[in-house]
Design an enzyme around this catalytic site. Structure first.
Site, PDB file in Angstrom:
ATOM      1  N   ARG A 105      25.770  18.142 -66.970  1.00  0.00           N
ATOM      2  CA  ARG A 105      24.340  18.338 -67.296  1.00  0.00           C
ATOM      3  C   ARG A 105      24.058  19.809 -67.012  1.00  0.00           C
ATOM      4  O   ARG A 105      24.221  20.279 -65.880  1.00  0.00           O
ATOM      5  CB  ARG A 105      23.448  17.448 -66.437  1.00  0.00           C
ATOM      6  CG  ARG A 105      21.995  17.857 -66.521  1.00  0.00           C
ATOM      7  CD  ARG A 105      21.054  16.842 -65.910  1.00  0.00           C
ATOM      8  NE  ARG A 105      20.942  15.670 -66.752  1.00  0.00           N
ATOM      9  CZ  ARG A 105      19.958  14.767 -66.640  1.00  0.00           C
ATOM     10  NH1 ARG A 105      19.020  14.899 -65.721  1.00  0.00           N
ATOM     11  NH2 ARG A 105      19.906  13.732 -67.458  1.00  0.00           N
ATOM     12  N   HIS A 132      20.432  15.194 -75.681  1.00  0.00           N
ATOM     13  CA  HIS A 132      20.652  14.197 -74.619  1.00  0.00           C
ATOM     14  C   HIS A 132      21.229  12.934 -75.266  1.00  0.00           C
ATOM     15  O   HIS A 132      20.573  11.890 -75.344  1.00  0.00           O
ATOM     16  CB  HIS A 132      19.316  13.909 -73.929  1.00  0.00           C
ATOM     17  CG  HIS A 132      19.452  13.215 -72.608  1.00  0.00           C
ATOM     18  ND1 HIS A 132      20.667  12.927 -72.022  1.00  0.00           N
ATOM     19  CD2 HIS A 132      18.494  12.735 -71.740  1.00  0.00           C
ATOM     20  CE1 HIS A 132      20.462  12.325 -70.868  1.00  0.00           C
ATOM     21  NE2 HIS A 132      19.159  12.191 -70.679  1.00  0.00           N
ATOM     22  N   ARG A 290      21.166   2.644 -69.733  1.00  0.00           N
ATOM     23  CA  ARG A 290      21.971   3.849 -69.498  1.00  0.00           C
ATOM     24  C   ARG A 290      23.324   3.436 -68.911  1.00  0.00           C
ATOM     25  O   ARG A 290      24.375   3.969 -69.277  1.00  0.00           O
ATOM     26  CB  ARG A 290      21.252   4.813 -68.543  1.00  0.00           C
ATOM     27  CG  ARG A 290      19.983   5.444 -69.090  1.00  0.00           C
ATOM     28  CD  ARG A 290      20.259   6.354 -70.270  1.00  0.00           C
ATOM     29  NE  ARG A 290      21.184   7.424 -69.943  1.00  0.00           N
ATOM     30  CZ  ARG A 290      20.853   8.579 -69.346  1.00  0.00           C
ATOM     31  NH1 ARG A 290      19.597   8.815 -69.023  1.00  0.00           N
ATOM     32  NH2 ARG A 290      21.757   9.513 -69.102  1.00  0.00           N
TER      33      ARG A 290
HETATM   34  N1   CP Z   1      16.538  10.025 -68.531  1.00  0.00           N
HETATM   35  C1   CP Z   1      17.322  10.738 -67.726  1.00  0.00           C
HETATM   36  O1   CP Z   1      18.294  11.374 -68.146  1.00  0.00           O
HETATM   37  O2   CP Z   1      16.977  10.674 -66.413  1.00  0.00           O
HETATM   38  P1   CP Z   1      17.549  11.570 -65.242  1.00  0.00           P
HETATM   39  O3   CP Z   1      17.048  12.976 -65.455  1.00  0.00           O
HETATM   40  O4   CP Z   1      16.973  10.953 -63.996  1.00  0.00           O
HETATM   41  O5   CP Z   1      19.034  11.528 -65.250  1.00  0.00           O
HETATM   42  N1  NVA Z   2      13.330  16.432 -71.898  1.00  0.00           N
HETATM   43  C1  NVA Z   2      13.574  16.119 -70.518  1.00  0.00           C
HETATM   44  C2  NVA Z   2      14.474  14.922 -70.399  1.00  0.00           C
HETATM   45  C3  NVA Z   2      14.750  14.492 -68.995  1.00  0.00           C
HETATM   46  C4  NVA Z   2      15.702  13.347 -68.904  1.00  0.00           C
HETATM   47  C5  NVA Z   2      14.177  17.317 -69.822  1.00  0.00           C
HETATM   48  O1  NVA Z   2      15.065  17.965 -70.402  1.00  0.00           O
HETATM   49  O2  NVA Z   2      13.769  17.632 -68.709  1.00  0.00           O
END
Ligand code: CP
Ligand code: NVA
Length: 303
Positions: A105, A132, A290
């Site tokens: 990430r 994502h 998820r």
């Molecule tokens: N939706 C999602 O990716 O959540 P987190 O940021 O908690 O991993």
């Molecule tokens: N769009 C949001 C998604 C979080 C899971 C971000 O990038 O912060």
């Protein structure tokens, strides 16, 4: 060409592969519920690199590996040598000697590209500023659990044309559903991704009118107005105010419409409590999936 099976973005995989991953996810969820899971990942290790915060991605990947007999190692940027300037390329080469897959990430999609180039094990995109994909696999799985095949359905998005919206665009093209995105002009998805979708024959509309996007939709999506790393919070709140998903907006969707949000939610901002906690909301199933969707992704990557 490398035979390593990376999960980098939904547009990088063909429809058949995406459907195979979703089928794996559904089967692994069923096995989990029935207590018949096999130790599919015995002896396997996933290393996860987090350069941004996470609750769902981190815990669901870790628990998913453990439930199927494998293990996960979590590495934050600041407590690893990445935070002191070791390159992603060198990190990829080293981690490939320890682990069977690497999830990252990160802010910068270039780092994902570097991992893909230098890792000799599968790389999984756990969110970048551009996409994502793991989230959208879970979202499609959740929609199909409740409403059957997503092909031919209408999905609406109201809010920022952000990373999550981009992965919805990829999925709309590959899985054959209509996507209507409502956002302010200055927060539209990047022209390149919309051009790609058009060139692939995708049925994607971008409008500045939330009611228009949501009209008759089978699914309505919201996400935070201020993604991790966004600096212009006040301006975003001002621009995005007309895109809040409230019950009045949901009432314009189809009679069977579902509501989804990848979470974390900013209650009262992009969505009201009434919608988040209301009967059309499937956000907890979405969050649970998820776990199962990523087991499907890992099973595909690890062969
Ligand atoms: N939706 C999602 O990716 O959540 P987190 O940021 O908690 O991993
Ligand atoms: N769009 C949001 C998604 C979080 C899971 C971000 O990038 O912060």
């Amino acid at each position: 060409m490398s035979s390593v099976k990376h999960f980098l973005d939904i547009d990088r995989l063909d429809t058949k592969t995406l459907r195979a991953i979703l089928d794996l996810a559904v089967n692994l969820k069923r096995d989990h519920i029935q207590g018949t899971s096999k130790p599919l990942f015995a002896g396997k290790t996933l290393v996860m690199i987090f350069e941004k915060p996470s609750t769902r991605t981190r815990v669901s990947f870790q628990v998913g590996m453990q439930q199927l007999g494998g293990q996960a190692v979590v590495m934050g940027e600041s407590e690893s040598q990445l935070g002191r300037g070791e390159t992603v390329a060198d990190t990829a080469r080293v981690l490939s000697r320890y682990a069977d897959a690497i999830m990252i990430r990160t802010d910068d999609p270039k780092k994902l590209d570097d991992l893909e180039t230098y890792a000799t094990v599968p790389v999984i995109n756990g969110l970048t500023d551009s996409s994502h994909p793991c989230q959208i696999m879970a979202d499609v799985m959740t929609f199909e659990e409740h409403r059957g095949p997503i092909k031919g359905k209408v999905v609406a998005w109201s809010g920022d044309g952000n990373n999550v919206a981009n992965s919805w665009i990829h999925a709309a093209v590959r899985l054959g559903f209509t996507l209507r995105i409502a956002c302010p002009d200055s927060l539209r998805p990047a022209p390149e991704i919309l051009d790609w979708a058009a060139s692939e024959g995708g049925d994607i509309t971008v409008t500045d009118d939330a009611a228009h996007a949501v009209a008759g939709a089978d699914l309505v999506n919201a996400d935070t107005w201020i993604s991790m790393g966004d600096a212009d919070a006040d301006e975003r709140r001002r621009l995005l105010e007309p895109y809040r998903v409230d019950q009045a907006l949901m009432d314009k969707a189809g009679p069977e419409a579902l509501f989804m949000h990848c979470l974390p939610a900013h209650r009262g901002e992009e969505v009201t409590d009434e919608v988040l906690d209301g009967p059309q909301s499937v956000i907890w199933d979405e969050a649970e999936n998820r776990l199962h969707a990523q087991k499907g992704i890992l099973a595909w990557c690890l062969g």
